[in-house]
Design an enzyme around this catalytic site. Structure first.
Site, PDB file in Angstrom:
ATOM      1  N   SER A  97      71.230  30.008  60.915  1.00 20.79           N
ATOM      2  CA  SER A  97      70.202  30.102  59.906  1.00 20.79           C
ATOM      3  C   SER A  97      70.541  28.544  58.612  1.00 20.79           C
ATOM      4  O   SER A  97      70.280  28.802  57.797  1.00 20.79           O
ATOM      5  CB  SER A  97      70.621  31.458  58.993  1.00 20.79           C
ATOM      6  OG  SER A  97      69.663  32.205  59.704  1.00 20.79           O
ATOM      7  N   LYS A 100      67.966  27.058  57.623  1.00 26.67           N
ATOM      8  CA  LYS A 100      66.784  27.445  56.522  1.00 26.67           C
ATOM      9  C   LYS A 100      67.096  26.570  55.393  1.00 26.67           C
ATOM     10  O   LYS A 100      66.238  26.383  54.442  1.00 26.67           O
ATOM     11  CB  LYS A 100      67.342  28.911  56.122  1.00 26.67           C
ATOM     12  CG  LYS A 100      66.766  30.014  57.138  1.00 26.67           C
ATOM     13  CD  LYS A 100      67.090  31.491  56.589  1.00 26.67           C
ATOM     14  CE  LYS A 100      66.470  32.275  57.663  1.00 26.67           C
ATOM     15  NZ  LYS A 100      67.369  32.542  58.747  1.00 26.67           N
ATOM     16  N   SER A 154      68.924  35.149  53.816  1.00 25.79           N
ATOM     17  CA  SER A 154      68.692  34.619  55.253  1.00 25.79           C
ATOM     18  C   SER A 154      67.618  35.551  55.901  1.00 25.79           C
ATOM     19  O   SER A 154      67.663  35.785  57.359  1.00 25.79           O
ATOM     20  CB  SER A 154      70.015  34.751  56.090  1.00 25.79           C
ATOM     21  OG  SER A 154      70.094  33.714  56.960  1.00 25.79           O
TER      22      SER A 154
END
Length: 320
Positions: A97, A100, A154
């Site tokens: 993640s 992101k 997240s």
């Protein structure tokens, strides 16, 4: 000695037989109860841990002076570009993640309205790892709220929805992610989707330091990524979301931007921009093994940097 009558003598064997039968019945009942009380449990199958890419590559075999659980670690002075700590900085690994951050940077630089409503659909379902989400299909939130949940909590469906609502759709968004990486000089980086659930999203610590540096220049990304919690209206309910980084509530840390990440192939990951001993530092930890290992590694690094002359002027290098 008492003498038994004929009737009594005749009755005695019968009583003995009855007593014996009763004793046997009682013993059988006790035995039956004991047998019934035994519960046979089926042994759970042994599930072998899936090795991370770093473990397969032998990156954890590299020693470092802090005995970090992360196979990759990198600390950079943001103002001077001085490398203060380096361990396997050029290893290219899945970044989970941490992806992101690039998703958020592309969204912000697109100039799209943060007030526009985006709707989560079954197209945003995780088909990589089959994870769930608190954002049910049909949920509508503003682009700004989606961005907040993607960075702070997240949220995978939020990140995917952001990419899907990009002009030209998901393919155009992923192309924009890779184009931005190239413009930042991230030569080791490649993206295939906006959430980080795919192990094909890969980068190196040196590249991620460039991404953290660029992202930390954007006030909105700093604010949203360091937010500890937020409440979002999901239908008639107000649902609370919290940050995935516990260091944000630690008074010993002054964090300007952060992102965590985890998938099995990547291990535990963490990137941060933090102020320490009068310096702005960029920290990258990848492929950390253990539930709280990335946080523990960050703490070891903070204490080590604080112990250096001048608060961190020496450099240590550990190379694969």
């Amino acid at each position: 000695m008492p003498v038994l009558s004929t009737a009594e003598a005749a009755a005695t064997p019968a009583k003995s037989v009855k007593s014996a039968k009763a004793s046997k019945a009682k013993a059988a009942a006790v035995q039956t109860r004991k047998v019934k009380s035994v519960v046979l449990r089926k042994q759970a199958p042994v599930v072998r841990a899936v090795p991370t890419f770093g473990q397969v590559a032998g990156l954890h075999d590299v020693d470092d002076p802090l005995a970090l659980r992360s196979s990759v670690a990198y600390v950079l002075d943001q103002d001077t570009n001085e490398v203060l700590f380096s361990k396997n900085p050029q290893a290219v690994l899945p970044i989970a993640s941490i992806t992101k951050l690039m998703t958020a940077l592309v969204v912000v630089e697109s100039g799209l309205s943060m007030d526009e409503k985006l709707t989560v659909t079954d197209e945003d379902k995780d088909t990589e790892k089959n994870t769930g989400s608190r954002l049910a299909f049909g949920t509508s939130l503003t682009r700004g709220e989606m961005l907040h949940l993607a960075l702070m909590a997240s949220e995978n469906r939020a990140a995917h929805a952001l990419g899907r609502h990009y002009p030209g759709g998901m393919n155009a968004f992923v192309a924009a992610m890779n184009a931005k990486a190239q413009s930042l000089g991230m030569a080791d980086t490649h993206y295939v989707e906006p959430t980080g659930l795919s192990s094909r999203n890969q980068s190196s610590a040196k590249d991620l330091a460039l991404l953290v540096n660029a992202s930390s220049q954007v006030p909105l990304l700093r604010d949203l990524s360091t937010s500890r919690e937020t409440r979002v209206a999901l239908g008639k309910r107000q649902v609370q979301f919290r940050s995935t980084n516990g260091l944000l509530s630690n008074p010993m840390w002054d964090i300007g931007l952060q992102k965590t990440g985890f998938i099995n192939e990547a291990g535990k990951c963490l990137v941060m921009q933090a102020s320490m001993a009068g310096r702005k530092l960029i920290m990258v930890f990848l492929d950390s093994s253990g539930k709280a290992s990335r946080i523990a590694d960050a703490e070891r690094m903070r204490k080590w940097l604080a112990s250096l002359p001048g608060g961190g002027e020496a450099a240590v290098a550990a190379k694969l």
